[in-house]
Design a protein around this motif. Structure first.
Motif, PDB file in Angstrom:
ATOM      1  N   ALA A   1       0.627  -1.135  -0.072  1.00 42.36           N
ATOM      2  CA  ALA A   1      -0.109  -0.040   0.297  1.00 42.36           C
ATOM      3  C   ALA A   1       1.028   0.799   0.075  1.00 42.36           C
ATOM      4  CB  ALA A   1      -1.346   0.037   1.372  1.00 42.36           C
ATOM      5  N   PRO A   2       1.310   1.621  -1.111  1.00 46.32           N
ATOM      6  CA  PRO A   2       2.594   2.341  -0.882  1.00 46.32           C
ATOM      7  C   PRO A   2       1.637   3.921  -0.973  1.00 46.32           C
ATOM      8  CG  PRO A   2       1.792   2.179  -3.561  1.00 46.32           C
ATOM      9  CD  PRO A   2       1.482   0.931  -2.392  1.00 46.32           C
ATOM     10  N   THR A   3       0.677   4.522  -1.449  1.00 45.66           N
ATOM     11  CA  THR A   3      -0.304   5.107  -0.662  1.00 45.66           C
ATOM     12  C   THR A   3      -1.403   5.390  -0.324  1.00 45.66           C
ATOM     13  OG1 THR A   3      -1.731   5.840  -3.225  1.00 45.66           O
ATOM     14  CG2 THR A   3       1.262   6.183  -3.153  1.00 45.66           C
ATOM     15  N   PRO A   4      -2.052   6.499   0.377  1.00 48.23           N
ATOM     16  CA  PRO A   4      -4.061   5.643   0.601  1.00 48.23           C
ATOM     17  C   PRO A   4      -4.597   5.739  -0.360  1.00 48.23           C
ATOM     18  CG  PRO A   4      -3.151   7.914   2.035  1.00 48.23           C
ATOM     19  CD  PRO A   4      -1.325   7.582   0.648  1.00 48.23           C
ATOM     20  N   ALA A   5      -3.852   5.859  -1.528  1.00 50.21           N
ATOM     21  CA  ALA A   5      -5.387   5.399  -2.388  1.00 50.21           C
ATOM     22  C   ALA A   5      -5.119   3.986  -2.844  1.00 50.21           C
ATOM     23  CB  ALA A   5      -5.186   6.422  -3.307  1.00 50.21           C
ATOM     24  N   ALA A   6      -4.411   3.277  -2.731  1.00 49.87           N
ATOM     25  CA  ALA A   6      -3.992   1.769  -3.086  1.00 49.87           C
ATOM     26  C   ALA A   6      -5.017   1.053  -2.410  1.00 49.87           C
ATOM     27  CB  ALA A   6      -2.408   1.889  -2.133  1.00 49.87           C
ATOM     28  N   PRO A   7      -5.236   0.097  -2.724  1.00 50.36           N
ATOM     29  CA  PRO A   7      -6.264  -0.889  -3.136  1.00 50.36           C
ATOM     30  C   PRO A   7      -6.015  -1.751  -1.572  1.00 50.36           C
ATOM     31  CG  PRO A   7      -6.268  -1.043  -5.050  1.00 50.36           C
ATOM     32  CD  PRO A   7      -5.141  -0.212  -4.366  1.00 50.36           C
ATOM     33  N   ALA A   8      -4.872  -1.893  -1.150  1.00 50.43           N
ATOM     34  CA  ALA A   8      -4.465  -2.745   0.285  1.00 50.43           C
ATOM     35  C   ALA A   8      -5.316  -1.733   1.432  1.00 50.43           C
ATOM     36  CB  ALA A   8      -3.559  -2.892   0.047  1.00 50.43           C
ATOM     37  N   PHE A   9      -4.380  -0.291   0.802  1.00 50.30           N
ATOM     38  CA  PHE A   9      -5.161   0.326   2.035  1.00 50.30           C
ATOM     39  C   PHE A   9      -6.318   0.927   2.204  1.00 50.30           C
ATOM     40  CE2 PHE A   9      -5.646   4.637   4.047  1.00 50.30           C
ATOM     41  CZ  PHE A   9      -4.834   5.310   5.290  1.00 50.30           C
ATOM     42  N   ALA A  10      -6.833   0.668   1.493  1.00 52.30           N
ATOM     43  CA  ALA A  10      -9.046   0.797   1.946  1.00 52.30           C
ATOM     44  C   ALA A  10      -8.894  -0.167   2.312  1.00 52.30           C
ATOM     45  CB  ALA A  10      -9.230   0.992   0.052  1.00 52.30           C
ATOM     46  N   ALA A  11      -8.532  -1.447   1.507  1.00 54.55           N
ATOM     47  CA  ALA A  11      -9.209  -2.742   2.013  1.00 54.55           C
ATOM     48  C   ALA A  11      -8.901  -3.271   3.596  1.00 54.55           C
ATOM     49  CB  ALA A  11      -8.797  -3.812   1.804  1.00 54.55           C
ATOM     50  N   THR A  12      -7.582  -2.781   4.404  1.00 57.78           N
ATOM     51  CA  THR A  12      -7.300  -3.089   4.940  1.00 57.78           C
ATOM     52  C   THR A  12      -8.582  -2.200   6.717  1.00 57.78           C
ATOM     53  OG1 THR A  12      -5.143  -3.665   4.378  1.00 57.78           O
ATOM     54  CG2 THR A  12      -5.269  -2.331   6.824  1.00 57.78           C
ATOM     55  N   GLN A  13      -8.193  -0.985   5.880  1.00 57.50           N
ATOM     56  CA  GLN A  13      -9.182   0.260   7.174  1.00 57.50           C
ATOM     57  C   GLN A  13      -9.985  -0.075   6.850  1.00 57.50           C
ATOM     58  OE1 GLN A  13      -7.558   2.071   9.024  1.00 57.50           O
ATOM     59  NE2 GLN A  13      -5.259   2.933   8.141  1.00 57.50           N
ATOM     60  N   GLY A  14     -11.222  -0.763   5.543  1.00 54.95           N
ATOM     61  CA  GLY A  14     -12.450  -1.164   5.719  1.00 54.95           C
ATOM     62  C   GLY A  14     -12.390  -1.860   6.369  1.00 54.95           C
ATOM     63  N   LEU A  15     -11.787  -3.410   6.654  1.00 51.74           N
ATOM     64  CA  LEU A  15     -12.219  -4.206   7.563  1.00 51.74           C
ATOM     65  C   LEU A  15     -11.918  -3.722   8.904  1.00 51.74           C
ATOM     66  CD1 LEU A  15      -9.324  -6.762   5.669  1.00 51.74           C
ATOM     67  CD2 LEU A  15     -11.750  -7.043   6.218  1.00 51.74           C
ATOM     68  N   VAL A  16     -10.574  -2.711   9.381  1.00 50.73           N
ATOM     69  CA  VAL A  16     -10.871  -2.375  10.557  1.00 50.73           C
ATOM     70  C   VAL A  16     -12.068  -1.337  10.968  1.00 50.73           C
ATOM     71  CG1 VAL A  16      -9.919  -0.713  11.778  1.00 50.73           C
ATOM     72  CG2 VAL A  16      -8.047  -2.688  11.137  1.00 50.73           C
ATOM     73  N   LEU A  17     -12.400  -0.729   9.960  1.00 52.56           N
ATOM     74  CA  LEU A  17     -13.674  -0.216  10.126  1.00 52.56           C
ATOM     75  C   LEU A  17     -14.983  -1.006  10.896  1.00 52.56           C
ATOM     76  CD1 LEU A  17     -15.550   2.902  10.172  1.00 52.56           C
ATOM     77  CD2 LEU A  17     -15.761   2.639   7.775  1.00 52.56           C
ATOM     78  N   VAL A  18     -15.076  -1.947  10.414  1.00 51.23           N
ATOM     79  CA  VAL A  18     -15.810  -3.572  10.325  1.00 51.23           C
ATOM     80  C   VAL A  18     -15.938  -3.708  11.568  1.00 51.23           C
ATOM     81  CG1 VAL A  18     -17.054  -5.125   9.582  1.00 51.23           C
ATOM     82  CG2 VAL A  18     -16.799  -3.630   8.052  1.00 51.23           C
ATOM     83  N   LEU A  19     -14.444  -4.297  12.084  1.00 55.61           N
ATOM     84  CA  LEU A  19     -14.592  -5.051  13.233  1.00 55.61           C
ATOM     85  C   LEU A  19     -14.942  -3.267  14.396  1.00 55.61           C
ATOM     86  CD1 LEU A  19     -12.408  -6.362  15.321  1.00 55.61           C
ATOM     87  CD2 LEU A  19     -10.316  -5.148  14.506  1.00 55.61           C
ATOM     88  N   PHE A  20     -14.255  -1.886  14.207  1.00 57.01           N
ATOM     89  CA  PHE A  20     -14.639  -1.293  15.280  1.00 57.01           C
ATOM     90  C   PHE A  20     -16.274  -1.219  15.369  1.00 57.01           C
ATOM     91  CE2 PHE A  20     -10.324  -0.741  16.227  1.00 57.01           C
ATOM     92  CZ  PHE A  20     -10.254  -0.497  17.176  1.00 57.01           C
ATOM     93  N   ALA A  21     -17.020  -1.045  13.874  1.00 59.34           N
ATOM     94  CA  ALA A  21     -18.317  -1.232  14.030  1.00 59.34           C
ATOM     95  C   ALA A  21     -19.172  -2.246  14.739  1.00 59.34           C
ATOM     96  CB  ALA A  21     -19.366  -1.393  12.926  1.00 59.34           C
TER      97      ALA A  21
END
Length: 161
Positions: A126-146
């Motif tokens: 995830a070289p930038t915040p626009a990278a799919p891996a960045f979004a996927a990781t943060q999305g999974l963490v958001l779901v976990l925290f929800a």
């Protein structure tokens, strides 16, 4: 900067890690229906100091980290009001729980962003915040925290200690 930048960074990171650790303890307690008063105080204090010290780094433009830090300060202010001024009465109990989980999430969000940016192996993914891996990781963490937030609200109802 009156303090050595490396020392300042170390203090900021340590505050953040203590905030995350104590936040996990606090959220776990809330899920179990228990408020660990000393842990809550340490969580709120270290998370507040993490956000405040984040503004002490030199910068020339407004960065996403400043927006997250400002949002964190607003969230923490709400949690502090709910706990210490409103004493968790009525809807303030739920407000405190939700804002505590959000404050922890924001701290973890920044930790993950820093890890993805500054750890060489992760930066390849995830070289930038626009990278799919960045979004996927943060999305999974958001779901976990929800899910954690929902469980904490359900677990820490009126009558909980």
């Amino acid at each position: 900067m009156p303090v050595d930048p490396k020392t300042y960074l170390l203090v900021h990171v340590l505050l953040s890690l203590v905030g995350i650790f104590t936040g996990l303890v606090v959220v776990g307690g809330l899920i179990a229906g228990v408020r660990f008063a000393r842990w809550v105080g340490l969580f709120l204090a270290t998370t507040l100091l993490t956000s405040l010290t984040g503004f002490g780094f030199p910068f020339v433009a407004l960065l996403p980290s400043h927006i997250v830090g400002a949002l964190s300060l607003v969230v923490l202010l709400g949690a502090l009001v709910a706990l210490y001024w409103k004493h968790l009465e009525g809807g303030w109990r739920r407000t405190f729980v939700v804002l505590s989980v959000v404050a922890l999430y924001l701290n973890v969000f920044v930790l993950l962003a820093q890890l993805l940016q500054k750890t060489p192996a992760l930066a390849l993914l995830a070289p930038t915040p626009a990278a799919p891996a960045f979004a996927a990781t943060q999305g999974l963490v958001l779901v976990l925290f929800a899910v954690l937030g929902w469980a904490a609200v359900k677990g820490y109802r009126a009558g909980s200690r």
